[in-house]
Design an enzyme around this catalytic site. Structure first.
Site, mmCIF file in Angstrom:
data_model
loop_
_atom_site.group_PDB
_atom_site.id
_atom_site.type_symbol
_atom_site.label_atom_id
_atom_site.label_comp_id
_atom_site.label_asym_id
_atom_site.label_seq_id
_atom_site.Cartn_x
_atom_site.Cartn_y
_atom_site.Cartn_z
ATOM 1 N N SER A 26 8.985 -8.637 41.057
ATOM 2 C CA SER A 26 7.626 -8.593 41.599
ATOM 3 C C SER A 26 7.669 -8.719 43.126
ATOM 4 C CB SER A 26 6.782 -9.674 40.910
ATOM 5 O OG SER A 26 5.418 -9.448 41.138
ATOM 6 N N ASP A 32 2.808 -3.836 31.660
ATOM 7 C CA ASP A 32 2.612 -4.810 32.745
ATOM 8 C C ASP A 32 1.187 -4.683 33.270
ATOM 9 O OD1 ASP A 32 2.584 -6.133 35.236
ATOM 10 O OD2 ASP A 32 4.698 -5.698 35.587
ATOM 11 N N HIS A 81 5.006 -8.414 32.428
ATOM 12 C CA HIS A 81 5.451 -8.864 33.757
ATOM 13 C C HIS A 81 6.276 -10.154 33.678
ATOM 14 C CE1 HIS A 81 4.906 -8.361 38.124
ATOM 15 N NE2 HIS A 81 4.738 -9.671 38.235
#
Ligand SMILES: N[C@@H](CCC(=O)N[C@@H](CS)C(=O)NCC(=O)O)C(=O)O
Length: 290
Positions: free
Chosen positions: A157, A235, A268
């Site tokens: 991320s 995600d 995620h």
């Protein structure tokens, strides 16, 4: 480990746990770049007792500390099997008493974005780019049997973006780079726009392109670096914050080799990272043990 007391004196061992024949440790130290005390995690495989081994840096995402990756990814098994040191720093300076530093999870504490801020009141302490790509590697190579030449970088991320910019802004420093759910084009996503506005100033200041991986890859002219992107199709941040397709398009236009794995059903979280971490470690090992 070296027994240089000068260098070792700067590090304070916070924890040490035997793991897969090696050790998972956490150290704290005073960072010159950040002007505060920082923690980093380091996994030392059994082979590190006999000499120098390659090192992979892991950069975590928003709201993480040095703990999330070492507790949830299962990386120690693969680092031990493939004889690599894995270093996972914290994600921002902490406790600097900057007004607003603890107001939200996606800016300030836990959200340093791996850049060097240019705006007040952040620019004195928020220098995570220089910390993770310069100060920390110096500390690691002078205190542990980590190779200076054989290093790679990966992240998740915000940390996936950090890994990309560390590689693109330091040509030749890393042999390979890989990401999970990276923020690939921060100038156009919610998380990225909030961070860039605060740390770098308004978009009109024209400084964002110097810190955006999709812009940087268009200008990259260093030695070849293998880029592996990984992304879950489920995600929830894919459409609002991440934009891997923008990065892949820019790589193709610039003839930079890139691999993008799109994973059906994965989100995620660290459940997703733990599923594919072995694959990523093997990807880095190809270059680190070559
Ligand atoms: N906790 C935040 C989300 C932040 C988040 O998703 N953090 C990711 C990286 S972007 C993470 O790795 N969280 C820690 C974890 O799952 O252990 C929220 O309140 O929405």
């Amino acid at each position: 480990m070296t027994d240089s007391t000068d260098v070792m004196a700067a590090l304070n061992e916070v924890s040490s746990n035997r793991s897969f024949g090696g050790y998972q440790k956490v150290f704290s130290h005073d960072s010159k770049e950040l002007g505060c005390q920082m923690n980093f995690a380091i996994y030392l495989p059994p082979q590190a007792e006999d000499g120098e081994v390659p090192v992979v840096y892991w950069l975590s995402g928003l709201a993480c500390t040095e703990q999330n990756f070492i507790m949830k990814s299962g990386v120690q098994r693969y680092a031990s099997e493939h004889s690599i040191i894995v270093v996972a720093p914290d994600t921002s300076p902490r406790g600097c008493n900057i007004p607003g530093e603890d107001d939200s999870y996606d800016f300030g504490t836990g959200a340093g974005f791996y850049l060097d801020a240019t705006q007040e009141p952040w620019k004195k302490n928020y220098r995570m780019f220089s910390y993770v790509s310069r100060e920390l590697p110096e500390i690691v190579t002078s205190n542990f049997p980590a190779s200076k030449e054989r290093q790679s970088i990966m992240g998740h991320s915000m940390g996936g973006h950090g890994a990309l910019i560390c590689a693109l802004k330091n040509p030749g420093k890393y042999r390979s780079v890989s990401t999970f759910a990276a923020i690939c084009n921060p100038s156009v996503g919610n998380w990225g726009q909030k961070a860039f506005s605060g740390y770098l100033g308004p978009v009109e200041s024209k400084s964002w392109a110097d810190w955006d991986a999709t812009e940087l890859v268009k200008k990259y002219s260093g030695p070849p670096v293998e880029i592996l992107l990984d992304q879950g199709k489920a995600d929830p941040r894919l459409e609002t914050d991440l934009f891997p397709e923008n990065f892949v398009r820019a790589c193709k236009e610039s003839e930079i080799p890139v691999i993008l794995h799109m994973r059906d059903g994965y989100d995620h979280s660290y459940y997703y990272i733990a599923t594919f971490i072995e694959e990523h470690i093997k990807h880095h090992v190809k270059y680190l043990h070559a």
